[in-house]
Motif scaffolding. Sequence first.
Motif, PDB file in Angstrom:
ATOM      1  N   ILE A  52       6.854  -4.490  -9.366  1.00 60.89           N
ATOM      2  CA  ILE A  52       6.365  -5.488 -10.327  1.00 60.89           C
ATOM      3  C   ILE A  52       5.230  -4.965 -11.202  1.00 60.89           C
ATOM      4  CG2 ILE A  52       7.091  -7.454  -8.921  1.00 60.89           C
ATOM      5  CD1 ILE A  52       4.194  -7.791  -8.022  1.00 60.89           C
ATOM      6  N   TYR A  53       4.570  -3.875 -10.780  1.00 61.59           N
ATOM      7  CA  TYR A  53       3.465  -3.316 -11.553  1.00 61.59           C
ATOM      8  C   TYR A  53       3.823  -2.039 -12.300  1.00 61.59           C
ATOM      9  CZ  TYR A  53       0.802  -6.327  -8.401  1.00 61.59           C
ATOM     10  OH  TYR A  53       0.322  -7.398  -7.684  1.00 61.59           O
ATOM     11  N   ARG A  54       4.934  -1.412 -11.976  1.00 61.87           N
ATOM     12  CA  ARG A  54       5.238  -0.071 -12.501  1.00 61.87           C
ATOM     13  C   ARG A  54       5.243   0.005 -14.015  1.00 61.87           C
ATOM     14  NH1 ARG A  54       9.946   1.951  -8.363  1.00 61.87           N
ATOM     15  NH2 ARG A  54       8.606   1.848  -6.526  1.00 61.87           N
ATOM     16  N   GLN A  55       5.905  -0.910 -14.668  1.00 65.18           N
ATOM     17  CA  GLN A  55       6.045  -0.814 -16.124  1.00 65.18           C
ATOM     18  C   GLN A  55       4.693  -0.934 -16.832  1.00 65.18           C
ATOM     19  OE1 GLN A  55       8.725  -3.620 -17.895  1.00 65.18           O
ATOM     20  NE2 GLN A  55       8.874  -2.465 -19.784  1.00 65.18           N
ATOM     21  N   GLN A  56       3.845  -1.866 -16.412  1.00 62.17           N
ATOM     22  CA  GLN A  56       2.579  -2.063 -17.110  1.00 62.17           C
ATOM     23  C   GLN A  56       1.597  -0.912 -16.885  1.00 62.17           C
ATOM     24  OE1 GLN A  56       1.443  -5.639 -14.626  1.00 62.17           O
ATOM     25  NE2 GLN A  56      -0.608  -4.942 -15.135  1.00 62.17           N
ATOM     26  N   GLU A  92       2.703   2.368 -16.219  1.00 63.06           N
ATOM     27  CA  GLU A  92       3.391   3.627 -16.513  1.00 63.06           C
ATOM     28  C   GLU A  92       2.673   4.396 -17.620  1.00 63.06           C
ATOM     29  OE1 GLU A  92       6.049   6.655 -16.092  1.00 63.06           O
ATOM     30  OE2 GLU A  92       5.950   4.874 -14.834  1.00 63.06           O
ATOM     31  N   GLY A  93       2.327   5.641 -17.341  1.00 63.24           N
ATOM     32  CA  GLY A  93       1.724   6.515 -18.343  1.00 63.24           C
ATOM     33  C   GLY A  93       0.235   6.330 -18.550  1.00 63.24           C
ATOM     34  N   LEU A  94      -0.384   5.372 -17.895  1.00 63.72           N
ATOM     35  CA  LEU A  94      -1.818   5.141 -18.050  1.00 63.72           C
ATOM     36  C   LEU A  94      -2.604   5.996 -17.059  1.00 63.72           C
ATOM     37  CD1 LEU A  94      -1.958   1.250 -18.342  1.00 63.72           C
ATOM     38  CD2 LEU A  94      -2.027   2.927 -20.186  1.00 63.72           C
ATOM     39  N   ALA A  95      -3.790   6.427 -17.470  1.00 64.15           N
ATOM     40  CA  ALA A  95      -4.693   7.088 -16.540  1.00 64.15           C
ATOM     41  C   ALA A  95      -5.303   6.008 -15.655  1.00 64.15           C
ATOM     42  CB  ALA A  95      -5.783   7.842 -17.307  1.00 64.15           C
ATOM     43  N   VAL A  96      -5.317   6.234 -14.355  1.00 62.98           N
ATOM     44  CA  VAL A  96      -5.814   5.238 -13.424  1.00 62.98           C
ATOM     45  C   VAL A  96      -6.826   5.871 -12.472  1.00 62.98           C
ATOM     46  CG1 VAL A  96      -3.707   3.838 -13.499  1.00 62.98           C
ATOM     47  CG2 VAL A  96      -3.941   5.614 -11.766  1.00 62.98           C
ATOM     48  N   ARG A  97      -7.658   5.031 -11.893  1.00 66.16           N
ATOM     49  CA  ARG A  97      -8.587   5.470 -10.856  1.00 66.16           C
ATOM     50  C   ARG A  97      -8.042   4.952  -9.532  1.00 66.16           C
ATOM     51  NH1 ARG A  97     -14.680   3.466 -10.917  1.00 66.16           N
ATOM     52  NH2 ARG A  97     -14.117   3.611 -13.095  1.00 66.16           N
ATOM     53  N   VAL A  98      -7.949   5.814  -8.552  1.00 63.31           N
ATOM     54  CA  VAL A  98      -7.401   5.445  -7.248  1.00 63.31           C
ATOM     55  C   VAL A  98      -8.507   5.548  -6.212  1.00 63.31           C
ATOM     56  CG1 VAL A  98      -5.693   6.006  -5.481  1.00 63.31           C
ATOM     57  CG2 VAL A  98      -5.126   6.298  -7.910  1.00 63.31           C
ATOM     58  N   ILE A  99      -8.685   4.498  -5.444  1.00 68.86           N
ATOM     59  CA  ILE A  99      -9.641   4.482  -4.343  1.00 68.86           C
ATOM     60  C   ILE A  99      -8.846   4.235  -3.072  1.00 68.86           C
ATOM     61  CG2 ILE A  99     -11.635   3.324  -3.346  1.00 68.86           C
ATOM     62  CD1 ILE A  99     -12.354   2.443  -6.225  1.00 68.86           C
ATOM     63  N   LEU A 100      -8.919   5.149  -2.144  1.00 64.23           N
ATOM     64  CA  LEU A 100      -8.169   5.013  -0.898  1.00 64.23           C
ATOM     65  C   LEU A 100      -9.080   4.480   0.199  1.00 64.23           C
ATOM     66  CD1 LEU A 100      -6.216   8.388  -0.946  1.00 64.23           C
ATOM     67  CD2 LEU A 100      -5.387   6.141  -1.609  1.00 64.23           C
TER      68      LEU A 100
END
Length: 80
Positions: free
Chosen positions: A20-24, A26-34
Amino acid sequence: MQAIEFNATPHGGMLLIPEIYRQQWEGLAVRVILLPADEVAPTTPKPKTLLERLRTVEKINAAPDLSDNHDAYVLGQTDA
């Protein structure tokens, strides 16, 4: 800032973004916190196990001979 939160399990160093989130994203730079899931405050209560739910059953409304003729009742042969 727009943010989403979901639980995932890494496999081979990869995390899958829910469909449900993939399309919005897609291709954006994101910050990931694990964060380990056990250290994150749960947002929803943990579902009860089957045994926990069965412990809450006080009385079953069933035919008196259900335990003796269970198979007949399952097959719809209640005149056993």
